[in-house]
Design an enzyme around this catalytic site. Structure first.
Site, PDB file in Angstrom:
ATOM      1  N   CYS A 130      16.576  15.423 -42.445  1.00  0.00           N
ATOM      2  CA  CYS A 130      16.927  15.059 -41.058  1.00  0.00           C
ATOM      3  C   CYS A 130      16.825  16.280 -40.137  1.00  0.00           C
ATOM      4  CB  CYS A 130      18.325  14.447 -40.978  1.00  0.00           C
ATOM      5  SG  CYS A 130      18.642  13.704 -39.366  1.00  0.00           S
TER       6      CYS A 130
ATOM      7  N   THR B 207      17.168  16.511 -36.770  1.00  0.00           N
ATOM      8  CA  THR B 207      18.252  16.684 -35.793  1.00  0.00           C
ATOM      9  C   THR B 207      19.569  16.970 -36.522  1.00  0.00           C
ATOM     10  OG1 THR B 207      18.440  14.268 -35.679  1.00  0.00           O
ATOM     11  CG2 THR B 207      17.164  15.339 -33.950  1.00  0.00           C
TER      12      THR B 207
ATOM     13  N   CYS C  64      13.880  12.870 -32.647  1.00  0.00           N
ATOM     14  CA  CYS C  64      13.777  12.660 -34.093  1.00  0.00           C
ATOM     15  C   CYS C  64      12.988  13.835 -34.657  1.00  0.00           C
ATOM     16  CB  CYS C  64      13.088  11.333 -34.393  1.00  0.00           C
ATOM     17  SG  CYS C  64      12.994  11.046 -36.163  1.00  0.00           S
TER      18      CYS C  64
ATOM     19  N   ASP D 286      18.565   8.804 -44.204  1.00  0.00           N
ATOM     20  CA  ASP D 286      17.329   9.556 -44.016  1.00  0.00           C
ATOM     21  C   ASP D 286      16.866  10.065 -45.377  1.00  0.00           C
ATOM     22  OD1 ASP D 286      15.302  11.267 -43.102  1.00  0.00           O
ATOM     23  OD2 ASP D 286      16.452  11.839 -41.330  1.00  0.00           O
TER      24      ASP D 286
ATOM     25  N   HIS E 152      25.161   9.268 -36.205  1.00  0.00           N
ATOM     26  CA  HIS E 152      24.646   9.844 -37.448  1.00  0.00           C
ATOM     27  C   HIS E 152      25.813  10.548 -38.156  1.00  0.00           C
ATOM     28  CE1 HIS E 152      20.926   9.486 -35.106  1.00  0.00           C
ATOM     29  NE2 HIS E 152      20.227   9.606 -36.230  1.00  0.00           N
TER      30      HIS E 152
END
Ligand code: PYC
Length: 310
Positions: A236, A238, A86, A232, A206
């Protein structure tokens, strides 16, 4: 039963770091995640779910490092399960450790389930980290999404698996969140239904869509649907890594060039890449602020002491 947590947010997205009350677990970070999931899932539910948490809360559990040179092993979790990595959470953990006085500015490595990330604390709030190896697995994958027709995007890895949609279904602005959520949820279901996966059958959990930036200096704005089907609030970490990997693969981003990725709420991450064979090592920079320091209590008589649902 009591858990001591410190809350922060990274560019709007919350992280809840458990600093005391965890069981001591043996093994490497993957074994620790497995034991947390199988024997102590009440910890995730207690910290991430209502009435103490929310569907956007990301939990982080720290353990003594199982790898030399790392500060801690860290396991990230959310309202539905566990995450390999994360990005906003990494920034939140490092800023929180600074707030606790456990670290000073400089480099600090964290051992995550996805691999080692090299974080750098710049000042009390600003953190960058070099993420795990990130790459695009497949370009221009088309799927049929009920109610939305054919949707095309790239499958890429940035510590989690992403589907990066080529064209947004609507404006990527906060007032369109209900439509963006319905669309990206339908895309996620269609990917699962049509067997489109990451490497070795990994679930793509995601979904990212992009639109023109709305804040000065940004290059792109995104909306990112997370595994619990909540978006999110940050750009984000990632997801920005997956995007950087795709831009690099397309020759649209040079090594060291900076991309300023805006989130759906107008906050920013800066990203750049170091080239590697078949992909990149992204660096993401953002800011986090501590918002609370509290003890979560679980009264044996409370039917919701371990959260609602989940
Ligand atoms: O920043 O990588 C991230 C992230 C994943 C889920 C929520 N935030």
């Amino acid at each position: 039963m009591e858990l001591h947590v410190v809350d922060s947010h990274t560019e709007g997205e919350p992280t809840r770091l458990v600093i005391d009350g965890l069981p001591s677990l043996e093994g490497g970070v993957k074994e620790r995640l497995a034991e947390l999931r199988d024997a102590y899932d009440w910890i995730r539910r207690t910290i991430c779910l209502e009435p103490r948490g929310s569907e956007v809360a990301i939990g982080a559990a720290l353990f003594p490092p199982s790898v030399e040179d790392c500060l801690y092993d860290v396991v990230f979790m959310n309202n539905t399960g566990y995450l390999g990595m994360c990005g906003h959470g990494t920034i939140g953990v490092i800023a929180t450790l600074a707030w606790l006085g456990r670290i000073q500015p400089g480099e600090h490595k964290l051992n995550t389930v996805a691999g080692i990330v090299k974080a750098r604390l710049h000042d009390a709030h600003t953190v960058s980290f070099e993420n795990v190896f990130s790459y695009r697995l497949a370009k221009d994958v088309s799927i049929s999404v009920p109610g939305h027709g054919v949707v095309t995007g790239d499958v890429a890895y940035g510590g989690n698996w992403f589907f990066l949609v080529k064209s947004p279904p609507t404006e990527v602005v906060a007032s369109r969140i209900p439509e963006l959520e319905a669309f990206t949820s339908a895309v996620m279901d269609a990917l699962w239904g049509q067997g489109v996966t990451g490497k070795a059958g990994a679930k793509i959990d995601h979904i990212e869509v992009f639109g023109p930036p709305t804040v000065t200096g940004a290059d792109s704005k995104n909306y990112v649907l997370c595994p619990g089907k909540q978006h999110d609030r940050s750009p984000c970490g990632t997801g920005t890594s997956a995007k950087l990997a795709c831009l690099f693969a397309d020759g649209k981003l040079a090594e060291g060039e900076v991309l300023r990725q805006e989130s759906i709420i107008g906050s920013l991450f800066e990203g750049s890449v170091r080239a590697a064979e078949g992909g990149v090592f992204p660096t993401i920079k953002g800011r986090a602020y501590v918002t609370g320091d509290c003890r979560l209590l679980c009264d044996q008589e409370d039917p919701f002491r371990h959260g609602i649902g989940g």
